[in-house]
Design a protein around this motif. Structure first.
Motif, mmCIF file in Angstrom:
data_model
loop_
_atom_site.group_PDB
_atom_site.id
_atom_site.type_symbol
_atom_site.label_atom_id
_atom_site.label_comp_id
_atom_site.label_asym_id
_atom_site.label_seq_id
_atom_site.Cartn_x
_atom_site.Cartn_y
_atom_site.Cartn_z
ATOM 1 N N GLN A 65 -77.398 13.690 -4.232
ATOM 2 C CA GLN A 65 -78.484 13.166 -5.060
ATOM 3 C C GLN A 65 -78.888 14.182 -6.137
ATOM 4 O O GLN A 65 -79.261 13.808 -7.250
ATOM 5 C CB GLN A 65 -79.687 12.805 -4.186
ATOM 6 N N TRP A 66 -78.802 15.469 -5.812
ATOM 7 C CA TRP A 66 -79.158 16.529 -6.758
ATOM 8 C C TRP A 66 -78.259 16.446 -8.002
ATOM 9 O O TRP A 66 -78.734 16.573 -9.138
ATOM 10 C CB TRP A 66 -78.998 17.877 -6.074
ATOM 11 N N GLU A 72 -76.765 13.841 -9.096
ATOM 12 C CA GLU A 72 -76.947 12.573 -9.798
ATOM 13 C C GLU A 72 -78.317 12.439 -10.448
ATOM 14 O O GLU A 72 -78.532 11.511 -11.239
ATOM 15 C CB GLU A 72 -76.733 11.413 -8.814
ATOM 16 N N HIS A 73 -79.239 13.346 -10.143
ATOM 17 C CA HIS A 73 -80.601 13.263 -10.681
ATOM 18 C C HIS A 73 -81.007 14.631 -11.227
ATOM 19 O O HIS A 73 -81.638 15.422 -10.531
ATOM 20 C CB HIS A 73 -81.577 12.795 -9.603
ATOM 21 N N SER A 113 -83.105 15.572 -13.658
ATOM 22 C CA SER A 113 -84.402 15.858 -14.267
ATOM 23 C C SER A 113 -85.192 16.837 -13.399
ATOM 24 O O SER A 113 -85.081 16.814 -12.170
ATOM 25 C CB SER A 113 -85.212 14.575 -14.461
ATOM 26 N N GLU A 160 -87.294 15.119 -10.602
ATOM 27 C CA GLU A 160 -86.482 14.588 -9.506
ATOM 28 C C GLU A 160 -85.961 15.716 -8.619
ATOM 29 O O GLU A 160 -85.970 15.601 -7.391
ATOM 30 C CB GLU A 160 -85.321 13.769 -10.072
ATOM 31 N N ARG A 161 -85.551 16.803 -9.235
ATOM 32 C CA ARG A 161 -85.037 17.919 -8.450
ATOM 33 C C ARG A 161 -86.159 18.639 -7.699
ATOM 34 O O ARG A 161 -85.913 19.207 -6.629
ATOM 35 C CB ARG A 161 -84.266 18.876 -9.365
ATOM 36 N N LEU A 199 -86.449 16.435 -4.652
ATOM 37 C CA LEU A 199 -85.293 16.644 -3.780
ATOM 38 C C LEU A 199 -85.355 18.018 -3.109
ATOM 39 O O LEU A 199 -84.963 18.176 -1.955
ATOM 40 C CB LEU A 199 -83.997 16.511 -4.583
ATOM 41 N N PHE A 259 -89.901 8.544 -3.569
ATOM 42 C CA PHE A 259 -88.681 8.739 -4.352
ATOM 43 C C PHE A 259 -87.437 8.541 -3.476
ATOM 44 O O PHE A 259 -86.500 7.819 -3.860
ATOM 45 C CB PHE A 259 -88.685 10.136 -4.969
ATOM 46 N N LYS A 284 -86.875 4.937 -2.620
ATOM 47 C CA LYS A 284 -86.290 4.199 -3.742
ATOM 48 C C LYS A 284 -84.775 4.425 -3.776
ATOM 49 O O LYS A 284 -84.003 3.473 -3.973
ATOM 50 C CB LYS A 284 -86.926 4.659 -5.049
ATOM 51 N N LEU A 285 -84.359 5.672 -3.568
ATOM 52 C CA LEU A 285 -82.923 5.960 -3.529
ATOM 53 C C LEU A 285 -82.257 5.215 -2.374
ATOM 54 O O LEU A 285 -81.136 4.705 -2.509
ATOM 55 C CB LEU A 285 -82.695 7.464 -3.380
ATOM 56 N N GLU A 293 -81.640 1.620 -3.146
ATOM 57 C CA GLU A 293 -80.600 1.425 -4.154
ATOM 58 C C GLU A 293 -79.215 1.846 -3.653
ATOM 59 O O GLU A 293 -78.220 1.624 -4.340
ATOM 60 C CB GLU A 293 -80.943 2.238 -5.411
#
Length: 273
Positions: free
Chosen positions: A19-20, A22-23, A25, A28-29, A32, A89, A92-93, A96
């Motif tokens: 996820q790190w 792929e995200h 910003s 977001e990080r 994470l 967050f 949400k991941l 999806e």
């Protein structure tokens, strides 16, 4: 009670890494990163079994009553807000995610965040985050003079810890608890030796104080009302690491020479008891 082995720390941390990438910003990080640290906290504090019992309660709808808050919830309002934002967050991941395995791992991560909040461990988690930020030596959950004392303590715990470090005569040991067999192992590990070797390279010794004898250094460290989590000192011309574990109120001195031979090695598996 029986606990499934459908995931482990490596699996969940691998998912965080995915996820790190792929995200990218910063926000977001940041979220994470908090999720990653929550996972590390569960294992560093020896709570995999306690967490799994909580997680199964979430799935069945039969939750264990939360423990008492360590401090007023208001004292950790900012941390709780961070935990809540991270849960949202990661949820949400999860929603999806395309595969069942990924959904499961992300739900486990959500569970760790819920576990910290529901069990009122804001104080302990906050202290652990400070530990990581300070680049402190390996986290330990208890200190004992003898292995017999450590074993007696483990046997008296309602939910014995697992996958955590303890100090025995200032030497690191790893708690391995086989819940099914009801047995413990306490192999010695070389975590501190590797930490010293790494620290020597990144933050070479610059002594904050010098002493002629170890006894003088121990008296100095003991007299400090609130020592730094670690600091370089010199004893008879040799560099030592002065260490303070605030969670267990323990202080120790370790010679840098312990790291000799560990600079270029990979960390080894725990020694046999």
């Amino acid at each position: 009670m029986k606990y499934p082995s459908t995931y482990n720390l490596y699996d969940t941390q691998e998912e965080i890494g995915k996820q790190w990438s792929e995200h990218p910003s910063p926000e977001e990080r940041r979220l994470l990163g908090l999720a990653r640290d929550a996972l590390l906290f569960i294992y560093a504090t020896g709570q995999p079994y306690r967490f799994e019992e909580f997680r199964l309660g979430l799935e069945s709808g039969v939750l264990l009553p939360p423990g008492p808050l360590e401090q007023s919830q208001n004292d950790f309002a900012s941390l709780e807000e961070g935990l809540r934002s991270t849960r949202e967050f990661i949820s949400k991941l999860r929603d999806e995610a395309s595969s069942a395995r990924e959904k499961h791992l992300l739900q486990v991560i959500v569970g760790t965040l819920q576990f910290i909040s529901s069990t009122g461990q804001h104080g302990a988690f906050s202290a652990y985050l400070e530990h990581l930020e300070a680049d402190a030596p390996p986290y330990a959950i208890a200190s004992f003079d003898t292995k017999e004392a450590a074993e007696a303590w483990l046997k008296n715990q309602p939910i014995p810890p697992d996958s955590a470090d303890v100090l025995i005569a200032n030497t690191y040991h790893y708690v391995i608890h086989d819940e099914k067999a009801g047995v413990f192992r306490l192999p010695r590990i070389r975590a501190l030796e590797y930490h010293l070797a790494d620290l020597k390279q990144r933050k070479p010794p610059v002594a904050v104080a010098s002493f002629a004898t170890r006894e003088e250094a121990e008296a100095w460290l003991k007299a400090l009302p609130e020592p730094a989590r670690w600091a370089w000192v010199s004893i008879a011309g040799e560099p030592y690491l002065a260490v303070y574990h605030p969670n267990i109120q323990h202080r120790a001195l370790y010679p840098l020479s312990m790291s000799n031979g560990y600079e270029d090695e990979e960390e080894e598996e725990p020694d046999e008891p």
